[in-house]
Write a protein that holds these residues in place. Sequence first.
Motif, PDB file in Angstrom:
ATOM      1  N   GLY A   9     -10.951  56.613  11.798  1.00 13.78           N
ATOM      2  CA  GLY A   9     -10.216  57.101  10.639  1.00 13.78           C
ATOM      3  C   GLY A   9      -8.711  57.000  10.773  1.00 13.78           C
ATOM      4  N   SER A  10      -8.212  56.727  11.974  1.00 11.78           N
ATOM      5  CA  SER A  10      -6.767  56.604  12.172  1.00 11.78           C
ATOM      6  C   SER A  10      -6.253  55.311  11.542  1.00 11.78           C
ATOM      7  CB  SER A  10      -6.423  56.639  13.661  1.00 11.78           C
ATOM      8  OG  SER A  10      -7.009  55.538  14.330  1.00 11.78           O
ATOM      9  N   GLY A  17      -1.435  38.619  10.495  1.00  8.27           N
ATOM     10  CA  GLY A  17      -1.808  37.373  11.168  1.00  8.27           C
ATOM     11  C   GLY A  17      -2.295  37.548  12.593  1.00  8.27           C
ATOM     12  N   LEU A  18      -2.287  38.806  13.108  1.00  9.49           N
ATOM     13  CA  LEU A  18      -2.832  39.020  14.444  1.00  9.49           C
ATOM     14  C   LEU A  18      -4.358  38.858  14.410  1.00  9.49           C
ATOM     15  CD1 LEU A  18      -0.925  42.165  15.797  1.00  9.49           C
ATOM     16  CD2 LEU A  18      -0.507  39.767  16.340  1.00  9.49           C
ATOM     17  N   SER A  19      -4.918  38.352  15.501  1.00  9.74           N
ATOM     18  CA  SER A  19      -6.375  38.240  15.593  1.00  9.74           C
ATOM     19  C   SER A  19      -6.971  39.606  15.895  1.00  9.74           C
ATOM     20  CB  SER A  19      -6.774  37.254  16.681  1.00  9.74           C
ATOM     21  OG  SER A  19      -6.455  37.784  17.962  1.00  9.74           O
ATOM     22  N   ILE A  20      -8.264  39.738  15.676  1.00 12.52           N
ATOM     23  CA  ILE A  20      -8.947  40.994  16.011  1.00 12.52           C
ATOM     24  C   ILE A  20      -8.796  41.285  17.495  1.00 12.52           C
ATOM     25  CG2 ILE A  20     -11.208  42.121  16.150  1.00 12.52           C
ATOM     26  CD1 ILE A  20     -12.014  40.610  13.628  1.00 12.52           C
ATOM     27  N   LEU A  21      -8.867  40.248  18.328  1.00 11.02           N
ATOM     28  CA  LEU A  21      -8.720  40.445  19.768  1.00 11.02           C
ATOM     29  C   LEU A  21      -7.331  40.972  20.102  1.00 11.02           C
ATOM     30  CD1 LEU A  21      -9.946  40.171  22.586  1.00 11.02           C
ATOM     31  CD2 LEU A  21      -9.006  37.852  22.683  1.00 11.02           C
ATOM     32  N   GLU A  22      -6.307  40.442  19.461  1.00  8.85           N
ATOM     33  CA  GLU A  22      -4.937  40.902  19.727  1.00  8.85           C
ATOM     34  C   GLU A  22      -4.768  42.355  19.296  1.00  8.85           C
ATOM     35  OE1 GLU A  22      -2.317  36.808  19.374  1.00  8.85           O
ATOM     36  OE2 GLU A  22      -3.101  37.725  17.546  1.00  8.85           O
ATOM     37  N   ILE A  23      -5.394  42.734  18.182  1.00  5.11           N
ATOM     38  CA  ILE A  23      -5.334  44.133  17.747  1.00  5.11           C
ATOM     39  C   ILE A  23      -6.052  45.015  18.770  1.00  5.11           C
ATOM     40  CG2 ILE A  23      -6.165  45.757  15.999  1.00  5.11           C
ATOM     41  CD1 ILE A  23      -5.662  43.573  13.907  1.00  5.11           C
ATOM     42  N   ASN A  26      -3.873  45.634  21.667  1.00  2.00           N
ATOM     43  CA  ASN A  26      -2.832  46.593  21.320  1.00  2.00           C
ATOM     44  C   ASN A  26      -3.347  48.026  21.436  1.00  2.00           C
ATOM     45  OD1 ASN A  26      -1.352  48.343  19.133  1.00  2.00           O
ATOM     46  ND2 ASN A  26       0.040  46.639  19.576  1.00  2.00           N
ATOM     47  N   ILE A  27      -4.626  48.212  21.130  1.00  2.00           N
ATOM     48  CA  ILE A  27      -5.229  49.550  21.200  1.00  2.00           C
ATOM     49  C   ILE A  27      -5.545  49.916  22.641  1.00  2.00           C
ATOM     50  CG2 ILE A  27      -7.226  50.947  20.500  1.00  2.00           C
ATOM     51  CD1 ILE A  27      -7.380  49.141  17.980  1.00  2.00           C
ATOM     52  N   LEU A  57     -11.154  48.267   9.933  1.00  7.63           N
ATOM     53  CA  LEU A  57     -11.546  47.434  11.069  1.00  7.63           C
ATOM     54  C   LEU A  57     -12.308  48.257  12.105  1.00  7.63           C
ATOM     55  CD1 LEU A  57     -11.425  44.865  12.879  1.00  7.63           C
ATOM     56  CD2 LEU A  57      -9.188  45.678  13.684  1.00  7.63           C
ATOM     57  N   ALA A  58     -13.460  47.751  12.479  1.00  6.87           N
ATOM     58  CA  ALA A  58     -14.211  48.320  13.606  1.00  6.87           C
ATOM     59  C   ALA A  58     -14.352  47.230  14.655  1.00  6.87           C
ATOM     60  CB  ALA A  58     -15.586  48.800  13.147  1.00  6.87           C
ATOM     61  N   ILE A  59     -13.990  47.544  15.877  1.00  6.03           N
ATOM     62  CA  ILE A  59     -14.103  46.567  16.967  1.00  6.03           C
ATOM     63  C   ILE A  59     -15.396  46.867  17.722  1.00  6.03           C
ATOM     64  CG2 ILE A  59     -13.065  45.723  19.097  1.00  6.03           C
ATOM     65  CD1 ILE A  59     -10.332  46.513  17.757  1.00  6.03           C
TER      66      ILE A  59
END
Length: 642
Positions: A9-10, A17-23, A26-27, A57-59
């Motif tokens: 929820g945050s 343009g960042l990829s999901i992996l880059e996000i 970052n987390i 987004l859910a990783i």
Amino acid sequence: MIKVTLKDGSVKEFESGLSILEIAKNISEGLARNACCGIVNNQVEDLRFQVKEDCELAICTFDSQEGKDAFRHTASHILATAVKRLFPNAKLAIGPSINNGFYYDFDNEKSFSSEDLEKIESEMKKIIKENPEIKRFELSREKALDLVKNEPYKVELINDLDEDEVISFYQIGDFVDLCAGPHLMSLKPLKAIKLLRSAGAYWKGDEKNKMLSRIYGTAFTKKADLDSHIEALEEAKKRDHNKLGRELGIFGTDEIIGQGLPLLMPKGAKIVQTLQRWIEDEEERRGYLLTKTPLMAKNDLYRISGHWDHYRDGMFVLGDENDPDVMALRPMTCPFQFSIYNSTQHSYRDLPVRFGETATLFRKESSGEMHGLIRVRQFTLSDGHIVCTPDQLEEEFKNAVDLVKYVMETLGIADDISYRFSKWDPNNTEKYIDNPEAWEKTQNIMREILNHLEIDFVEADGEAAFYGPKLDIQFKNVHGKEDTIITIQIDFALAERFQMTYIDKDGNKKTPYIIHRSSLGCYERTLAMLIEKYAGALPTWLAPTQVKVLPISDKYNDYAEKVVKTLRDKGVKVEVDYRAEKIGYKIREARLERSPYIVIVGEKEAANNEVAVRSRKNGEEGAIALNVFVDRVVNEIANKEK
């Protein structure tokens, strides 16, 4: 900057343009290491996917189903890579992830042997150790077709795509495959893989197409998890009804009779008889009227119902279907029971009318779909239809669900089922009665009823009956494959087609609602489910032989016969083994037959009017007075103890 709402929820801001992996990095670096794919606005995406606008987004790691699917989809491509290295002439078909594993279909000059699987698995491990780079790229239709020109199945898949469809490929080292993804970023996480078996599979599941060679496998992040899974598979093999049911003499098949036409042996027939008597009595107690209707009808009946237009390919047609008097074996009983309803004019005071029938039905399943008692061409259904007013619909639906819950609890499988709300597919009007307004109205009614019942369900598009939405009760077999065992359906169309009416309070004719329902489902499929659930050791009330009587020698046959008669007079299903075999041998055989009770009689038992009892639950119990033992078994059966 874009705003990304995470699973907890945050909301975080990132550069566009960042990829999901880059996000993920970052987390948390740990999250990035374990990430398998992502879900962007409810759409599963590759970790390479670039996020360019605000989204949810859910990783996903391997702990999620989406993560497992991406992980094992990657493993399927490694399988294809290994096969092409070892069998360069093999043609590629498809290779998806499936529940608990993956498979890939190949057109090879010969089927794969167990020795071939060992070599392929060894090559897969070699490829994983090499850890070649995984790349994703897209091509125009023309260039994509040129790239796969030597892979006929891939050419067909591309030609089947819509004109505006993105055509993507994944490359692992020198191996390139047409694929929508997603895939892992690296092969390093694939720590434990195992090829399980090979089997034949028709291209696109159509028996008119060529038979391909399918290789099944599975993959995990840890060897310990793989070992546990393999152990579970071995246990599943032991419980598989297709194997165990034959070993126990419950059912069999005969090629001369035909595929999908199982033979219930005396033991299997006795189990089904017990179930049928129970269900018919319970339905009568709940206000159902028993019917018995024909096994076939003229196609005129099926034209009215819509089955001829929407279900003809699944029916056995007798003779030339262009003949005006052509007959067909019935795939369901609803139009027959509707005819019974129409034989009398009904008032609103007569409703609801509940019809029940133990119905033999016929469906033209493809040969590739046949499996033991799970999917057959002739089966018996605890079928029924409720004709009711709109005001009665929710209460009658609730009562149908209550009956199903009672049946599942009594059978001991209430905790093993799940619920699916099956809806129509508005993009496939050929499959369904084309009345969008009626579909939306009826689906909203059913959803509201299900919410009132506080049923935990999932929704599924494209799984409805052609005449209305349904609640499907789902059960997984020992191999993890999910099957529908019972359905409850709301029908908005067939009452009008059959001109079914009732006289309402205002004196006008009205069209009723119809609920199609089953209480137990298909007896054959339920029998398969029970064999697997209990590993053949059915509860006493269902067991085909509830007590096995073993005289120590022929000197005690007369007393054994007295024991048998005493039990049989009380309705207990009993067998006696008079063979001149050692008692230890007879005990071992009775245990293999999964008999709930084994009673041994000899000199002491005959003298004292007792039986020496061995029960499946308690083991050796010693001598018990015959009348006490009989009362105990009778009470256990009457109470349907599990």
